[in-house]
Design an enzyme around this catalytic site. Structure first.
Site, short mmCIF file in Angstrom:
data_model
loop_
_atom_site.label_atom_id
_atom_site.label_comp_id
_atom_site.label_asym_id
_atom_site.label_seq_id
_atom_site.Cartn_x
_atom_site.Cartn_y
_atom_site.Cartn_z
N GLU A 123 7.80 -7.99 -17.51
CA GLU A 123 9.14 -8.58 -17.42
C GLU A 123 9.10 -10.10 -17.66
OE1 GLU A 123 12.38 -7.01 -16.70
OE2 GLU A 123 11.14 -5.41 -17.50
N TYR B 21 14.21 -11.07 -10.74
CA TYR B 21 12.87 -10.49 -10.49
C TYR B 21 11.82 -11.19 -11.36
CZ TYR B 21 9.03 -7.10 -11.01
OH TYR B 21 7.79 -6.49 -11.09
N THR C 30 3.72 -8.89 -14.45
CA THR C 30 4.57 -7.89 -15.10
C THR C 30 4.98 -8.28 -16.53
OG1 THR C 30 6.80 -6.94 -15.05
CG2 THR C 30 6.49 -8.96 -13.81
N LEU D 88 0.13 -6.34 -4.27
CA LEU D 88 1.07 -5.45 -4.97
C LEU D 88 2.46 -5.46 -4.35
CD1 LEU D 88 -1.21 -2.27 -5.40
CD2 LEU D 88 -1.20 -4.39 -6.73
N LYS E 49 8.61 -13.49 -10.37
CA LYS E 49 7.24 -13.10 -10.76
C LYS E 49 6.57 -14.19 -11.60
CE LYS E 49 6.29 -8.91 -9.13
NZ LYS E 49 5.02 -8.51 -8.50
N VAL F 95 0.82 -1.23 0.00
CA VAL F 95 0.00 0.00 0.00
C VAL F 95 0.85 1.27 0.00
CG1 VAL F 95 -0.25 0.23 2.53
CG2 VAL F 95 -2.14 0.93 1.03
N THR F 96 2.08 1.17 0.50
CA THR F 96 2.93 2.37 0.54
C THR F 96 3.63 2.65 -0.79
OG1 THR F 96 4.76 1.01 1.32
CG2 THR F 96 3.46 2.13 3.02
N ALA G 121 6.11 -6.14 -3.40
CA ALA G 121 7.21 -6.82 -4.07
C ALA G 121 8.50 -6.04 -3.91
CB ALA G 121 6.92 -6.96 -5.57
P1 NAP Z 1 6.83 -0.07 -5.43
O1 NAP Z 1 6.53 1.40 -5.53
O2 NAP Z 1 8.24 -0.52 -5.40
O3 NAP Z 1 6.07 -0.63 -4.13
C1 NAP Z 1 6.33 -1.92 -3.65
C2 NAP Z 1 5.54 -2.12 -2.36
O4 NAP Z 1 5.82 -3.42 -1.84
C3 NAP Z 1 5.89 -1.12 -1.25
O5 NAP Z 1 4.72 -0.76 -0.57
C4 NAP Z 1 6.79 -1.96 -0.35
O6 NAP Z 1 6.81 -1.53 0.99
C5 NAP Z 1 6.10 -3.29 -0.46
N1 NAP Z 1 6.94 -4.40 0.02
C6 NAP Z 1 8.15 -4.78 -0.45
N2 NAP Z 1 8.61 -5.84 0.27
C7 NAP Z 1 7.65 -6.12 1.19
C8 NAP Z 1 7.53 -7.10 2.22
N3 NAP Z 1 8.50 -7.99 2.45
N4 NAP Z 1 6.40 -7.11 2.98
C9 NAP Z 1 5.43 -6.19 2.76
N5 NAP Z 1 5.49 -5.23 1.81
C10 NAP Z 1 6.59 -5.21 1.04
O7 NAP Z 1 6.12 -0.85 -6.64
P2 NAP Z 1 4.97 -0.36 -7.64
O8 NAP Z 1 5.60 0.31 -8.80
O9 NAP Z 1 3.89 0.30 -6.87
O10 NAP Z 1 4.47 -1.79 -8.18
C11 NAP Z 1 3.44 -2.50 -7.51
C12 NAP Z 1 3.52 -3.96 -7.92
O11 NAP Z 1 3.35 -4.09 -9.32
C13 NAP Z 1 4.82 -4.67 -7.61
O12 NAP Z 1 4.52 -6.00 -7.30
C14 NAP Z 1 5.59 -4.62 -8.91
O13 NAP Z 1 6.51 -5.67 -8.98
C15 NAP Z 1 4.47 -4.76 -9.90
N6 NAP Z 1 4.65 -4.14 -11.21
C16 NAP Z 1 4.99 -2.83 -11.32
C17 NAP Z 1 5.08 -2.23 -12.56
C18 NAP Z 1 5.42 -0.76 -12.72
O14 NAP Z 1 5.77 -0.37 -13.83
N7 NAP Z 1 5.29 0.05 -11.67
C19 NAP Z 1 4.81 -2.99 -13.71
C20 NAP Z 1 4.45 -4.33 -13.56
C21 NAP Z 1 4.35 -4.89 -12.31
P3 NAP Z 1 7.89 -0.45 1.54
O15 NAP Z 1 7.31 0.90 1.18
O16 NAP Z 1 7.93 -0.74 2.98
O17 NAP Z 1 9.18 -0.72 0.81
O1 F7E Z 2 14.27 0.33 -16.36
C1 F7E Z 2 17.02 1.06 -18.66
C2 F7E Z 2 17.02 -0.29 -17.97
O2 F7E Z 2 14.31 0.33 -13.87
C3 F7E Z 2 13.73 0.51 -17.64
C4 F7E Z 2 9.59 -2.12 -12.60
O3 F7E Z 2 8.47 -1.38 -12.18
O4 F7E Z 2 8.86 -2.13 -14.88
C5 F7E Z 2 9.94 -1.76 -14.04
O5 F7E Z 2 11.12 -2.46 -14.40
C6 F7E Z 2 14.81 0.35 -18.69
C7 F7E Z 2 15.71 -0.86 -18.49
O6 F7E Z 2 12.23 -0.36 -15.12
C8 F7E Z 2 18.87 3.31 -16.51
O7 F7E Z 2 18.17 -1.05 -18.33
C9 F7E Z 2 18.81 2.80 -18.62
O8 F7E Z 2 15.94 -1.50 -19.74
O9 F7E Z 2 12.84 1.99 -15.06
P1 F7E Z 2 13.44 0.64 -15.02
P2 F7E Z 2 12.13 -1.90 -15.51
O10 F7E Z 2 13.39 -2.62 -15.32
O11 F7E Z 2 11.49 -1.96 -16.85
C10 F7E Z 2 8.53 -3.54 -14.89
C11 F7E Z 2 7.35 -3.73 -15.80
C12 F7E Z 2 8.35 -4.08 -13.53
O12 F7E Z 2 7.61 -5.04 -13.33
C13 F7E Z 2 9.30 -3.62 -12.47
O13 F7E Z 2 8.75 -3.84 -11.17
O14 F7E Z 2 15.67 1.49 -18.59
N1 F7E Z 2 17.88 2.05 -18.00
N2 F7E Z 2 19.44 3.57 -17.72
C14 F7E Z 2 17.88 2.35 -16.69
N3 F7E Z 2 17.13 1.88 -15.66
C15 F7E Z 2 17.36 2.41 -14.43
N4 F7E Z 2 16.59 2.00 -13.39
N5 F7E Z 2 18.34 3.33 -14.21
C16 F7E Z 2 19.13 3.81 -15.21
O15 F7E Z 2 20.00 4.64 -14.99
#
Ligand code: NAP
Ligand code: F7E
Length: 374
Positions: free
Chosen positions: A130, A152, A128, A81, A156, A10-11, A83
């Site tokens: 990914e 990761y 995801t 959510l 997932k 939730v955070t 992770a």
């Molecule tokens: P985020 O901002 O990194 O938030 C992750 C959340 O998980 C935070 O509230 C974190 O708590 C909590 N958490 C991590 N480890 C935990 C544990 N051991 N016990 C309880 N809570 C825990 O991620 P988001 O971007 O909102 O993404 C939400 C979900 O969607 C994730 O599962 C992510 O993998 C997935 N996802 C994200 C994207 C994207 O582009 N954003 C795309 C596809 C899938 P703390 O605040 O305490 O760290």
């Molecule tokens: O990277 C490239 C990096 O870390 C995107 C998570 O929410 O989305 C997220 O994962 C791309 C990658 O996101 C930097 O190599 C270049 O190819 O923003 P990112 P991600 O890895 O796509 C998926 C859907 C999830 O599920 C995950 O939870 O950008 N890149 N330069 C970089 N990435 C980062 N972080 N930092 C750089 O400086």
């Protein structure tokens, strides 16, 4: 009848938007938080103290805490959510990532079964893009084969399959939303989009010289997180439990994101060089930058520190099924609007952080001089 939702994570970025979304629809919302030495709940601070929003301590690595909480809350819907969501960090902490992102999903499913809620409680799993990893087709849809390409993604993938297994084995309403990257002004600061928008704002305001990035050629399908949480809810309101790809169907490179972000911060970039020698150089500046940035300055450079052992480089989602069956509009917020709103937010944030730091400095100076803590 008021529905009760339990949100893990939730955070986080999505958890905070989803809480707002469900509260606006009259839900009783319960969220899981974990103990930390600093109380970092910035994204949900505005919701705390409101009557239908409740927080509980638990942890995805602690089955007992999840079993007890699910029994206490008796949720109609669980949104899983939580992770370790950073792909690059999963290479450094693979075991923790597997524990939370893979086995954590199993713990939620078993917490529901242990409390005999499997016929009444629906579960959304945050899956995801990914999973497609080293992609086997472009664009990717619900039928594209998976090829996870990081610890990761492998974790997932377990989450995805265990959800499917429990759906079939125990007739549970549990589904995965296969979400492509979604960003916002609440995005964590080490994900590439937010790293870029914050750096563009800092550079434009003379607070940072250069932004270091990894793979500039990487292609992503970036959407707006606020639009995506609606889909999580729609997936659980669908007649049958099914998995859905959620994406915009539009693709851009990291380089394109950076070019547009700097443009909104008042800096036009040109790119020179290749690979690790590529640089983003200031071509023109507008009055926003107030001469803090000069034509010819190198404001973006590549650092191999941000290269990944294996990188996912070609993600593009096909959201046809979500459009057709959920009635969801993948183009509510365009890429251009997304970048603009993130930069506008970070321009204000950087200026406000500066003002706050200035006040702290003045207060400290007065305290040291007069011994009064303001
Ligand atoms: P985020 O901002 O990194 O938030 C992750 C959340 O998980 C935070 O509230 C974190 O708590 C909590 N958490 C991590 N480890 C935990 C544990 N051991 N016990 C309880 N809570 C825990 O991620 P988001 O971007 O909102 O993404 C939400 C979900 O969607 C994730 O599962 C992510 O993998 C997935 N996802 C994200 C994207 C994207 O582009 N954003 C795309 C596809 C899938 P703390 O605040 O305490 O760290
Ligand atoms: O990277 C490239 C990096 O870390 C995107 C998570 O929410 O989305 C997220 O994962 C791309 C990658 O996101 C930097 O190599 C270049 O190819 O923003 P990112 P991600 O890895 O796509 C998926 C859907 C999830 O599920 C995950 O939870 O950008 N890149 N330069 C970089 N990435 C980062 N972080 N930092 C750089 O400086």
């Amino acid at each position: 009848m008021t529905k009760t939702a339990l949100i893990t994570g939730v955070t986080g970025q999505d958890g905070s938007y989803l809480s707002e979304f469900l509260l606006a629809r009259g839900y009783e919302v319960h969220g899981i938080i974990r103990r930390s030495s600093v109380d970092y709940r910035e994204r949900i601070a505005h919701l705390e103290g409101t009557p239908h929003f409740h927080l509980h301590y638990a942890d995805m690595s602690d089955s007992m805490s999840l079993v007890k909480l699910v029994g206490k809350v008796q949720p109609d819907e669980i949104y899983n959510l939580a992770a370790q969501s950073h792909v690059q960090v999963s290479f450094d902490a693979p075991e923790f990532t597997a524990d939370v992102d893979a086995v954590g999903v199993l713990r939620i499913l078993e917490a529901v079964r242990t409390n005999h809620l499997e016929k009444t409680c629906k579960i959304y799993q945050a899956s995801t893009s990914e999973l497609y990893g080293k992609v086997e087709e472009v664009p990717q849809s619900e039928t594209t084969p998976f090829h996870p390409y990081s610890p990761y993604a492998v974790a997932k993938l377990y989450g995805y399959w265990i959800i499917k297994e429990y759906r079939e084995a125990y007739d549970m309403f549990c589904c995965s939303g296969i979400l492509f990257n979604h960003e916002s002004e609440r995005r964590g600061e080490t994900f590439v989009t937010r790293k870029i928008t914050l750096a563009a704002a800092r550079i434009a305001q003379g607070k940072q010289d250069c932004l270091y990035l990894g793979n500039l050629d990487s292609l992503r399908d970036w959407g707006y997180a606020k639009d995506y949480v609606e889909c999580m809810w729609l997936i659980l309101q669908h007649e049958t439990p099914e998995d859905f790809v959620i994406a915009t169907g539009v693709q851009h490179s990291v380089r394109e994101f950076a070019t547009l972000a700097f443009h909104h911060a008042g800096i036009e970039l040109r790119w020179e060089g290749e690979g690790v020698n590529e640089k983003g150089i200031v071509e023109r500046v507008n009055e926003l930058t107030n001469e803090r940035v000069k034509v010819g300055d190198v404001v973006v450079a590549v650092s191999p520190d941000f290269y990944r052992p294996t990188d996912v480089v070609n993600l593009l989602g096909d959201p046809s099924k979500a459009k057709r069956e959920l009635g969801w509009n993948p183009q509510t917020t365009s890429f251009e609007q997304l970048v603009e709103l993130m930069v506008a937010h970070d321009m204000k944030k950087v200026a406000a952080d500066d003002a706050a730091a200035e006040i702290r400095k003045v207060n400290l100076a007065e305290f040291l001089e007069k011994g009064i803590d303001k």
